[in-house]
Motif scaffolding. Structure first.
Motif, PDB file in Angstrom:
ATOM      1  N   LEU A 182      -8.092  -8.028  -5.724  1.00  0.00           N
ATOM      2  CA  LEU A 182      -8.296  -6.812  -5.025  1.00  0.00           C
ATOM      3  C   LEU A 182      -6.998  -5.739  -5.254  1.00  0.00           C
ATOM      4  O   LEU A 182      -7.201  -4.528  -5.273  1.00  0.00           O
ATOM      5  CB  LEU A 182      -8.593  -6.891  -3.525  1.00  0.00           C
ATOM      6  N   LEU A 183      -5.889  -6.296  -5.419  1.00  0.00           N
ATOM      7  CA  LEU A 183      -4.757  -5.657  -5.765  1.00  0.00           C
ATOM      8  C   LEU A 183      -4.949  -4.557  -6.980  1.00  0.00           C
ATOM      9  O   LEU A 183      -4.020  -3.701  -7.264  1.00  0.00           O
ATOM     10  CB  LEU A 183      -3.464  -6.492  -5.533  1.00  0.00           C
ATOM     11  N   ALA A 184      -5.629  -5.283  -7.860  1.00  0.00           N
ATOM     12  CA  ALA A 184      -5.715  -4.509  -9.128  1.00  0.00           C
ATOM     13  C   ALA A 184      -6.630  -3.404  -9.127  1.00  0.00           C
ATOM     14  O   ALA A 184      -6.646  -2.577 -10.223  1.00  0.00           O
ATOM     15  CB  ALA A 184      -5.982  -5.610 -10.363  1.00  0.00           C
ATOM     16  N   ARG A 190     -12.145  -1.097  -3.423  1.00  0.00           N
ATOM     17  CA  ARG A 190     -12.040  -2.043  -2.762  1.00  0.00           C
ATOM     18  C   ARG A 190     -13.144  -2.581  -1.922  1.00  0.00           C
ATOM     19  O   ARG A 190     -13.487  -1.524  -1.051  1.00  0.00           O
ATOM     20  CB  ARG A 190     -10.607  -2.378  -2.158  1.00  0.00           C
ATOM     21  N   SER A 191     -13.530  -3.636  -1.700  1.00  0.00           N
ATOM     22  CA  SER A 191     -14.525  -4.114  -0.889  1.00  0.00           C
ATOM     23  C   SER A 191     -13.986  -5.531  -0.068  1.00  0.00           C
ATOM     24  O   SER A 191     -13.609  -6.331  -1.156  1.00  0.00           O
ATOM     25  CB  SER A 191     -15.820  -4.005  -1.192  1.00  0.00           C
ATOM     26  N   LEU A 192     -14.193  -5.777   1.222  1.00  0.00           N
ATOM     27  CA  LEU A 192     -13.756  -7.341   1.549  1.00  0.00           C
ATOM     28  C   LEU A 192     -14.965  -8.107   1.044  1.00  0.00           C
ATOM     29  O   LEU A 192     -14.707  -9.336   1.280  1.00  0.00           O
ATOM     30  CB  LEU A 192     -13.485  -7.071   2.984  1.00  0.00           C
ATOM     31  N   GLU A 193     -16.220  -7.454   0.981  1.00  0.00           N
ATOM     32  CA  GLU A 193     -17.354  -8.428   0.807  1.00  0.00           C
ATOM     33  C   GLU A 193     -17.269  -9.186  -0.453  1.00  0.00           C
ATOM     34  O   GLU A 193     -16.750  -9.054  -1.639  1.00  0.00           O
ATOM     35  CB  GLU A 193     -18.720  -7.464   0.578  1.00  0.00           C
ATOM     36  N   GLY A 194     -17.552 -10.693  -0.311  1.00  0.00           N
ATOM     37  CA  GLY A 194     -17.323 -11.621  -1.318  1.00  0.00           C
ATOM     38  C   GLY A 194     -15.982 -12.410  -1.207  1.00  0.00           C
ATOM     39  O   GLY A 194     -15.992 -13.278  -2.168  1.00  0.00           O
ATOM     40  N   TYR A 195     -15.213 -12.098  -0.268  1.00  0.00           N
ATOM     41  CA  TYR A 195     -13.952 -12.607  -0.181  1.00  0.00           C
ATOM     42  C   TYR A 195     -14.057 -13.515   1.095  1.00  0.00           C
ATOM     43  O   TYR A 195     -14.388 -13.035   2.172  1.00  0.00           O
ATOM     44  CB  TYR A 195     -12.952 -11.914  -0.442  1.00  0.00           C
ATOM     45  N   PRO A 196     -13.364 -14.599   1.230  1.00  0.00           N
ATOM     46  CA  PRO A 196     -13.247 -15.234   2.186  1.00  0.00           C
ATOM     47  C   PRO A 196     -12.099 -14.725   3.411  1.00  0.00           C
ATOM     48  O   PRO A 196     -11.288 -13.860   2.742  1.00  0.00           O
ATOM     49  CB  PRO A 196     -12.526 -16.554   1.964  1.00  0.00           C
ATOM     50  N   LEU A 197     -12.467 -14.548   4.879  1.00  0.00           N
ATOM     51  CA  LEU A 197     -11.590 -13.949   5.513  1.00  0.00           C
ATOM     52  C   LEU A 197     -11.023 -15.052   6.348  1.00  0.00           C
ATOM     53  O   LEU A 197     -11.469 -16.053   6.800  1.00  0.00           O
ATOM     54  CB  LEU A 197     -12.226 -13.077   6.555  1.00  0.00           C
ATOM     55  N   ILE A 219     -18.749  -3.028   7.304  1.00  0.00           N
ATOM     56  CA  ILE A 219     -19.388  -4.204   6.685  1.00  0.00           C
ATOM     57  C   ILE A 219     -19.363  -5.503   7.788  1.00  0.00           C
ATOM     58  O   ILE A 219     -18.701  -5.213   8.942  1.00  0.00           O
ATOM     59  CB  ILE A 219     -18.097  -4.807   5.722  1.00  0.00           C
ATOM     60  N   SER A 220     -20.122  -6.154   7.435  1.00  0.00           N
ATOM     61  CA  SER A 220     -20.181  -7.408   8.449  1.00  0.00           C
ATOM     62  C   SER A 220     -19.350  -8.601   8.007  1.00  0.00           C
ATOM     63  O   SER A 220     -19.158  -8.909   6.586  1.00  0.00           O
ATOM     64  CB  SER A 220     -21.952  -7.997   8.603  1.00  0.00           C
ATOM     65  N   PRO A 221     -18.883  -9.399   8.945  1.00  0.00           N
ATOM     66  CA  PRO A 221     -17.943 -10.565   8.319  1.00  0.00           C
ATOM     67  C   PRO A 221     -18.773 -11.271   7.454  1.00  0.00           C
ATOM     68  O   PRO A 221     -19.848 -11.668   7.832  1.00  0.00           O
ATOM     69  CB  PRO A 221     -17.393 -11.120   9.745  1.00  0.00           C
ATOM     70  N   PRO A 222     -18.431 -11.904   6.388  1.00  0.00           N
ATOM     71  CA  PRO A 222     -18.973 -12.863   5.414  1.00  0.00           C
ATOM     72  C   PRO A 222     -19.062 -14.241   6.303  1.00  0.00           C
ATOM     73  O   PRO A 222     -18.282 -14.666   7.312  1.00  0.00           O
ATOM     74  CB  PRO A 222     -18.085 -13.072   4.369  1.00  0.00           C
ATOM     75  N   ARG A 223     -20.089 -15.091   5.791  1.00  0.00           N
ATOM     76  CA  ARG A 223     -20.286 -16.355   6.374  1.00  0.00           C
ATOM     77  C   ARG A 223     -18.912 -17.177   6.145  1.00  0.00           C
ATOM     78  O   ARG A 223     -18.538 -18.061   6.837  1.00  0.00           O
ATOM     79  CB  ARG A 223     -21.368 -16.830   5.719  1.00  0.00           C
ATOM     80  N   GLN A 224     -18.411 -17.063   4.982  1.00  0.00           N
ATOM     81  CA  GLN A 224     -17.233 -17.853   4.180  1.00  0.00           C
ATOM     82  C   GLN A 224     -15.879 -17.511   5.053  1.00  0.00           C
ATOM     83  O   GLN A 224     -15.425 -16.411   4.666  1.00  0.00           O
ATOM     84  CB  GLN A 224     -16.998 -17.863   2.843  1.00  0.00           C
ATOM     85  N   ARG A 225     -15.524 -17.963   6.153  1.00  0.00           N
ATOM     86  CA  ARG A 225     -14.396 -17.405   6.809  1.00  0.00           C
ATOM     87  C   ARG A 225     -13.712 -18.523   7.545  1.00  0.00           C
ATOM     88  O   ARG A 225     -14.422 -19.627   7.939  1.00  0.00           O
ATOM     89  CB  ARG A 225     -14.554 -16.045   7.747  1.00  0.00           C
ATOM     90  N   LEU A 226     -12.281 -18.437   7.836  1.00  0.00           N
ATOM     91  CA  LEU A 226     -11.539 -19.498   8.640  1.00  0.00           C
ATOM     92  C   LEU A 226     -11.317 -18.608  10.077  1.00  0.00           C
ATOM     93  O   LEU A 226     -10.679 -17.679   9.783  1.00  0.00           O
ATOM     94  CB  LEU A 226     -10.194 -19.791   7.904  1.00  0.00           C
ATOM     95  N   GLU A 227     -11.564 -19.279  11.016  1.00  0.00           N
ATOM     96  CA  GLU A 227     -11.084 -18.623  12.337  1.00  0.00           C
ATOM     97  C   GLU A 227      -9.859 -19.643  12.908  1.00  0.00           C
ATOM     98  O   GLU A 227     -10.489 -20.780  13.159  1.00  0.00           O
ATOM     99  CB  GLU A 227     -12.246 -18.608  13.383  1.00  0.00           C
TER     100      GLU A 227
END
Length: 309
Positions: A182-184, A190-197, A219-227
């Motif tokens: 995303l930094l490039a 840029r969008s956070l979708e598709g990346y783990p959070l 955006i909605s939080p993706p399913r792939q995330r660490l809480e």
């Protein structure tokens, strides 16, 4: 009304342990006595007070309104007696101790500096630090098991009836590993979708501020995330993956400065919340706790002015 001299220290200890555990069986285990003994002691106290302190159910026990009222005084009473006994002893107690509850928002930068300054001013002081969610730490403060709780907690329901002193406001930020894809990209693409959070635990005060970033970004939080509230786990996971960490600035300031993490600019801004000191007004602060409050105020002033490392 005079205090009934039949109320003993064991009654108070039993009451507080049952309130803490939410179970007669667990309280009995903690106090190394039988469950019938716990039940008998609790009944004696309720008879002496002429009040029902707990509601009983198959899942355990919970404080009644009378129990909640009594706990506001029983916890500080027990702790005050412990402090009085310890003040007369020598050896390990002579140095004094402060018991801090520390939220994840401050354990990485502010609290290490506070401990360093405390030991510099009071070399024999013992600093005991307990970390965890605000609800748990505030419950321990309420029953006298902690002297102070430090962090962002003003929106926690458990803070009701306790005293809060604001120290500084802390913002939230988004961070990634230095070579994250995303930094490039340009900020607009840029969008956070598709990346783990990586997010704080649901229901915590800091999570509410993190969630507001999703509202701003649409955006909605993706399913792939660490809480998690673990800074160590969050840091290592982000450094070794494509995850995006929505983090309190206090937790990542040094990593950003060293280049181990990079800030991700999405044009969003979340001011965060108030970081401060929570105390139990019904329990007088020990001398060691007063020293800690003074150092917390000094360190927070340096933080606001950008003078902390």
């Amino acid at each position: 009304m005079n205090i009934d001299t039949r109320i003993k220290f064991r009654h108070l200890l039993c009451f507080l342990e049952v309130a803490r555990q939410g179970s007669l069986a667990r309280a009995a285990d903690q106090m190394a006595v039988s469950q019938p003994a716990i039940s008998k002691t609790l009944k004696e106290l309720e008879d002496l007070l002429d009040a029902s302190l707990f509601d009983r159910s198959k899942s355990g026990v919970s404080l009644t309104e009378a129990g909640l009222a009594f706990m506001r005084y029983a916890g500080p009473c027990v702790q005050a007696l412990r402090d009085g006994v310890n003040s007369l002893r020598e050896g390990e107690y002579a140095a004094g101790m402060v018991r801090l509850g520390v939220l994840s928002t401050v354990e990485g930068l502010l609290v290490p500096e506070v401990v360093r300054r405390l030991h510099e001013r009071h070399p024999a002081l013992v600093v005991s630090v307990l970390t965890g969610p605000s609800a748990y730490l505030l419950s321990q403060l309420r029953v006298g098991e902690l002297d102070l709780v430090v962090g962002r907690m003003t929106e926690s329901p458990e803070i009701q009836g306790l005293t809060f002193e604001h120290l500084y406001s802390e913002s939230m930020t988004l961070v990634v590993r230095p070579d994250h894809p995303l930094l490039a990209q340009g900020r607009e693409g840029r969008s956070l979708e598709g990346y783990p959070l990586v997010l704080p635990l649901a229901g915590t005060t800091i999570r509410k501020h993190a969630d507001s970033l999703f509202v701003q970004s649409g955006i909605s939080p993706p399913r792939q995330r660490l809480e998690t509230l673990s800074l160590t786990l969050s840091r290592r996971y982000v450094m070794s993956s494509d995850a995006v960490w929505i983090a309190p600035m206090d937790a990542v300031r040094l990593d950003l400065r060293s280049g181990e993490l990079a800030e991700l600019d999405l044009g969003l801004q979340e001011p965060g919340g108030s970081v401060g000191i929570c105390s139990n007004a019904s329990l007088p602060l020990s001398l060691a706790a007063q020293w800690c409050v003074e150092v917390l105020r000094d360190a927070a002033a340096d933080y606001r002015e950008g003078r902390l490392p």
